[in-house]
Design a protein around this motif. Sequence first.
Motif, mmCIF file in Angstrom:
data_model
loop_
_atom_site.group_PDB
_atom_site.id
_atom_site.type_symbol
_atom_site.label_atom_id
_atom_site.label_comp_id
_atom_site.label_asym_id
_atom_site.label_seq_id
_atom_site.Cartn_x
_atom_site.Cartn_y
_atom_site.Cartn_z
ATOM 1 N N ALA A 4 -100.955 -37.816 37.802
ATOM 2 C CA ALA A 4 -100.902 -36.458 37.278
ATOM 3 C C ALA A 4 -99.946 -35.568 38.070
ATOM 4 N N LYS A 5 -99.715 -35.906 39.338
ATOM 5 C CA LYS A 5 -98.758 -35.138 40.135
ATOM 6 C C LYS A 5 -97.359 -35.222 39.536
ATOM 7 N N LEU A 6 -97.103 -36.311 38.821
ATOM 8 C CA LEU A 6 -95.809 -36.490 38.167
ATOM 9 C C LEU A 6 -95.849 -35.957 36.735
ATOM 10 N N THR A 7 -96.804 -36.463 35.943
ATOM 11 C CA THR A 7 -96.808 -36.144 34.515
ATOM 12 C C THR A 7 -97.166 -34.689 34.220
ATOM 13 N N ARG A 8 -97.953 -34.067 35.090
ATOM 14 C CA ARG A 8 -98.386 -32.692 34.823
ATOM 15 C C ARG A 8 -97.674 -31.663 35.700
ATOM 16 N N TYR A 9 -96.808 -32.173 36.589
ATOM 17 C CA TYR A 9 -96.144 -31.223 37.480
ATOM 18 C C TYR A 9 -94.671 -31.559 37.664
ATOM 19 N N SER A 10 -94.358 -32.548 38.502
ATOM 20 C CA SER A 10 -92.966 -32.772 38.882
ATOM 21 C C SER A 10 -92.069 -33.266 37.755
ATOM 22 N N LEU A 11 -92.644 -33.809 36.680
ATOM 23 C CA LEU A 11 -91.851 -34.267 35.537
ATOM 24 C C LEU A 11 -92.161 -33.482 34.267
ATOM 25 N N CYS A 12 -92.988 -32.446 34.400
ATOM 26 C CA CYS A 12 -93.472 -31.734 33.220
ATOM 27 C C CYS A 12 -92.651 -30.478 32.928
ATOM 28 N N MET A 13 -91.946 -30.492 31.817
ATOM 29 C CA MET A 13 -91.140 -29.348 31.409
ATOM 30 C C MET A 13 -92.013 -28.148 31.023
ATOM 31 N N GLU A 14 -93.277 -28.397 30.705
ATOM 32 C CA GLU A 14 -94.170 -27.331 30.279
ATOM 33 C C GLU A 14 -94.858 -26.656 31.451
ATOM 34 N N SER A 15 -94.704 -27.237 32.636
ATOM 35 C CA SER A 15 -95.355 -26.673 33.819
ATOM 36 C C SER A 15 -94.517 -25.529 34.387
ATOM 37 N N GLU A 16 -95.141 -24.384 34.542
ATOM 38 C CA GLU A 16 -94.402 -23.220 35.061
ATOM 39 C C GLU A 16 -93.880 -23.480 36.473
ATOM 40 N N ARG A 17 -94.691 -24.136 37.303
ATOM 41 C CA ARG A 17 -94.284 -24.400 38.685
ATOM 42 C C ARG A 17 -93.458 -25.674 38.818
ATOM 43 N N GLY A 18 -93.631 -26.622 37.886
ATOM 44 C CA GLY A 18 -92.945 -27.904 38.026
ATOM 45 C C GLY A 18 -91.668 -28.033 37.221
ATOM 46 N N ARG A 19 -91.377 -27.080 36.366
ATOM 47 C CA ARG A 19 -90.243 -27.202 35.449
ATOM 48 C C ARG A 19 -88.922 -27.445 36.177
ATOM 49 N N ASP A 20 -88.682 -26.724 37.265
ATOM 50 C CA ASP A 20 -87.420 -26.897 37.988
ATOM 51 C C ASP A 20 -87.296 -28.315 38.542
ATOM 52 N N LYS A 21 -88.395 -28.860 39.026
ATOM 53 C CA LYS A 21 -88.382 -30.238 39.522
ATOM 54 C C LYS A 21 -88.113 -31.210 38.378
ATOM 55 N N ALA A 22 -88.748 -30.964 37.232
ATOM 56 C CA ALA A 22 -88.564 -31.838 36.069
ATOM 57 C C ALA A 22 -87.113 -31.833 35.608
ATOM 58 N N ILE A 23 -86.498 -30.673 35.603
ATOM 59 C CA ILE A 23 -85.082 -30.571 35.211
ATOM 60 C C ILE A 23 -84.206 -31.352 36.178
ATOM 61 N N ALA A 24 -84.522 -31.257 37.479
ATOM 62 C CA ALA A 24 -83.732 -31.965 38.484
ATOM 63 C C ALA A 24 -83.849 -33.480 38.316
ATOM 64 N N PHE A 25 -85.065 -33.970 38.049
ATOM 65 C CA PHE A 25 -85.243 -35.408 37.826
ATOM 66 C C PHE A 25 -84.478 -35.855 36.577
ATOM 67 N N ARG A 26 -84.528 -35.049 35.541
ATOM 68 C CA ARG A 26 -83.825 -35.401 34.294
ATOM 69 C C ARG A 26 -82.317 -35.419 34.504
ATOM 70 N N ASP A 27 -81.780 -34.366 35.149
ATOM 71 C CA ASP A 27 -80.327 -34.258 35.304
ATOM 72 C C ASP A 27 -79.765 -35.251 36.312
ATOM 73 N N ALA A 28 -80.496 -35.486 37.404
ATOM 74 C CA ALA A 28 -79.977 -36.357 38.460
ATOM 75 C C ALA A 28 -80.210 -37.833 38.183
ATOM 76 N N LEU A 29 -81.353 -38.178 37.542
ATOM 77 C CA LEU A 29 -81.726 -39.583 37.405
ATOM 78 C C LEU A 29 -82.021 -40.008 35.964
#
Length: 322
Positions: free
Chosen positions: A221-246
């Motif tokens: 859930a740390k990944l799916t609901r936060y660091s990779l989740c575009m819908e997460s207010e706090r995790g969105r920036d991390k999700a964008i970085a994972f998408r763009d970089a990898l």
Amino acid sequence: MAQIPRAALDYLTKEINGISADAKTKVLRVLKELDWNDAPACRDAVVDVVNAVLDNYGLAAGQAAADFFDVSREMAVGEKLGATATADRDPAATEGAIRAFVDNVNDGDCDAFERLVLSRIDYEIKRAAGTTMMENAARDPLSPRFARVPSGGETCKFCLMLAGRGFVYHSKKTAGEFGHYHDNCDCRTVASWDKDGVEGYDPTAYHNEWLGRENFTIPEAKLTRYSLCMESERGRDKAIAFRDALGFTEEDAGEIMGQVYRWVGEHEPAFRESGKYGDSYTTDMVMVGKSGKTARVVVGWMKDHGKDKMRLTTIYVARRKG
């Protein structure tokens, strides 16, 4: 000598999964028609149909494995063995398992009974394929070694442990743990006559992942609901970085977890500080994304007081300097 193509192993897995699916479908039709007002009669009916289905479908899975064995041997040494199929079944053991499953019906949980019966079918069919591979290896005068080779998207910790040993077994007797199979297990027992083995099979990587899973915990859930989740207010920036970089999204959480486990299985995290709740650590790693992209990824860990395992607290793609 020649390396066994990954595509050939994937085809075998597809065959075995198809055989298992067909077998479960046949049995499920019977399960849905049962009237549990007469529990002993229903139980006996299930025992009969499951044993009849497994006699046929277990042998079919064994034949698929035997065909794969012969193709692999011909590629490696230029000659087939004439591998034979076996289901290696014990109908009494199957009956005993089903009798135990009936306790769920007695407790009013027919759905649990169905799940357990279908899981047993999957187990026995995959065991038949693995046993066929081992028994033909044991009678082969060239004495090939065999290994547990993962071929699915996710691999359980026990299977990772077996896969990490490489091609080390010569006989069924010396590989007792190879009898371990579970529902949805996509690991295959594969024989090898030379050092080339199977395309893409890296026992060191599997061993490292097993070590990582032994000593670290990554809540998905740390990944799916936060660091990779575009819908997460706090995790969105991390999700964008994972998408763009990898090129990674929520659907790639399993791949990310596997890479992190493999890394920490080989590289000890760096200690940061002690705090109220425990000791914090950091992993600085290189992650490989889609299409060969790479990026530096930072992982934060916490080892809580009184706990043996570290748990992931954060993960993000590091910003490029400059």
